[in-house]
Design an enzyme around this catalytic site. Structure first.
Site, PDB file in Angstrom:
ATOM      1  CB  THR A   1      -0.838  -0.050   1.295  1.00  0.00           C
ATOM      2  OG1 THR A   1      -1.541  -1.279   1.305  1.00  0.00           O
ATOM      3  CG2 THR A   1      -1.776   1.090   1.440  1.00  0.00           C
TER       4      THR A   1
ATOM      5  NE  ARG B   1      -7.991  -8.539   1.324  1.00  0.00           N
ATOM      6  CZ  ARG B   1      -7.096  -7.590   1.555  1.00  0.00           C
ATOM      7  NH1 ARG B   1      -6.877  -6.664   0.641  1.00  0.00           N
ATOM      8  NH2 ARG B   1      -6.427  -7.545   2.678  1.00  0.00           N
ATOM      9  CB  VAL B   2     -12.909  -4.809   0.388  1.00  0.00           C
ATOM     10  CG1 VAL B   2     -12.593  -3.388   0.828  1.00  0.00           C
ATOM     11  CG2 VAL B   2     -13.690  -4.796  -0.931  1.00  0.00           C
ATOM     12  N   GLY B   3      -9.717  -4.806   1.491  1.00  0.00           N
ATOM     13  CA  GLY B   3      -8.858  -4.690   2.672  1.00  0.00           C
ATOM     14  C   GLY B   3      -9.216  -3.489   3.527  1.00  0.00           C
ATOM     15  CG  ASP B   4      -5.993  -1.798   5.687  1.00  0.00           C
ATOM     16  OD1 ASP B   4      -5.588  -2.724   4.953  1.00  0.00           O
ATOM     17  OD2 ASP B   4      -5.324  -0.765   5.910  1.00  0.00           O
TER      18      ASP B   4
ATOM     19  CB  THR C   1       1.126   0.112   4.800  1.00  0.00           C
ATOM     20  OG1 THR C   1       1.673  -0.986   4.076  1.00  0.00           O
ATOM     21  CG2 THR C   1       2.154   0.557   5.817  1.00  0.00           C
ATOM     22  N   GLY C   2      -0.185  -2.769   5.438  1.00  0.00           N
ATOM     23  CA  GLY C   2      -0.037  -4.081   6.077  1.00  0.00           C
ATOM     24  C   GLY C   2      -1.201  -4.983   5.712  1.00  0.00           C
TER      25      GLY C   2
ATOM     26  N   GLY D   1      -4.668  -6.197   5.627  1.00  0.00           N
ATOM     27  CA  GLY D   1      -5.965  -5.597   5.901  1.00  0.00           C
ATOM     28  C   GLY D   1      -6.785  -6.384   6.902  1.00  0.00           C
TER      29      GLY D   1
HETATM   30  N1  GLY Z   1      -3.401  -2.955   3.545  1.00  0.00           N
HETATM   31  C1  GLY Z   1      -3.729  -3.339   2.258  1.00  0.00           C
HETATM   32  C2  GLY Z   1      -4.609  -4.501   2.163  1.00  0.00           C
HETATM   33  O1  GLY Z   1      -4.607  -5.365   3.022  1.00  0.00           O
HETATM   34  O2  GLY Z   1      -5.334  -4.582   1.204  1.00  0.00           O
END
Ligand code: GLY
Length: 305
Positions: free
Chosen positions: A172, A200-203, A223-224, A226
């Site tokens: 990210t 899929r959706v992250g943070d 970042t990391g 999600g």
């Molecule tokens: N932090 C980015 C994700 O997990 O999509």
């Protein structure tokens, strides 16, 4: 009125970083451009969008062009932007073919009816709003195809910076800023995880998780993984330690990362700027690459091992 000091922090992801020089050079260019604009009086909101747009255009980062591939071998991206002045926000999730997802998120914010758009609705909105679109080939680089094939062979879902992809690129991207009017803003943009399930959706596009901004406290971009960050609303936790806990930004950042490590065993990190111009960076990963132009005029680009 006394002119407020400005501050800017950008990141290109947390993880294991090979070939650091490539990222240092890229971040340096973005940081100089963003800093110049802040000093010229541009708003924090415009500057964080500008910086993340540049990072999305650079194929070395996992956002926009050069995003990682999902389990269908396609690029699906998430992005968000938030203004600490009125706490307005805009976000898009699992979008394809949008050249700069951060600009689409800004359009969602400006439109004002909704915060987060996904799927066909997001595409229809993108077409109507006139943001730049690109075909699939624009986004997919050879390095990403190799990374995806290695991950599929391994049968896993991988962080861009994990062992299987350690020779590859970072996660990210994001930016946080304080402008000369005393406003803070944040942006976060990503291609997500390598070989993630489509849809899929992250943070990153979730307000409070991958991004948060409040003039009363700070602006944060995460970042990391999600799936770790979402469970504790990492970005807002920094703000809450300030608002409710009475912490300084640096204390809040330390408390938050400690909780993330202790409670979740979380893999990730964040950058933050306080409403007084203080800056902070924390991560549980071996490294995180970031650059800053602080309120004292000091500029730095480094990762802390
Ligand atoms: N932090 C980015 C994700 O997990 O999509």
């Amino acid at each position: 009125m006394r002119k407020q000091e400005t501050a800017l922090v950008i990141h290109g992801g947390a993880g294991f970083i090979c070939d650091q020089e490539i990222y240092r050079v890229s971040l340096g260019v973005v940081l100089s451009s963003g800093k110049e604009r802040l000093l010229a009086g541009d708003s924090a909101l415009d500057v964080v969008e500008h910086c993340v747009k540049m990072l999305e255009d650079d194929p070395v980062f996992n956002a926009g062009r050069g995003s990682v591939l999902n389990d269908k071998g396609r690029v699906e991206m998430d992005a968000a932007i938030m203004d600490g002045k009125d706490m307005s926000a805009g976000a898009v999730a699992a979008v394809s073919n949008i050249r700069n997802p951060v600009c689409l998120a800004r359009k969602v914010m400006a439109d004002g009816r909704h915060i987060l758009l996904i799927g066909e609705g997001a595409m229809e909105f993108a077409e109507a709003s006139g943001v730049a679109m690109e075909n699939d080939e624009y986004f997919i680089t050879d390095a990403r195809v190799q990374q995806w094939e290695a991950t599929v062979k391994n049968g896993g879902i991988a962080l861009d910076h994990s062992e299987v992809s350690r020779e590859r690129k970072l996660g990210t991207v994001g930016a946080v800023a304080l402008d000369s009017m005393g406003n803070v803003a944040a942006t976060t943009s990503t291609g997500g995880l390598v070989n993630k399930k489509f849809g899929r959706v992250g943070d990153s596009p979730i307000i409070g998780a991958g991004i948060f901004a409040d003039n009363g406290t700070c602006a944060v971009s995460c970042t990391g993984i999600g799936e770790h960050i979402l469970r504790i609303s990492l970005a807002k936790m920094v703000s809450d330690y300030m608002l409710i806990g009475g912490c300084s930004l640096k204390e809040a950042a330390r408390e938050t990362i400690e909780y993330f490590r202790r409670r979740i065993g979380g893999d990730g990190g964040f950058i933050a700027v306080g409403n007084d111009g203080e800056i902070a960076f924390e991560h549980t990963t071996p490294q995180m690459i970031y650059g800053y132009a602080d309120r004292f005029g000091e500029v730095g680009i480094f990762d802390r091992n």
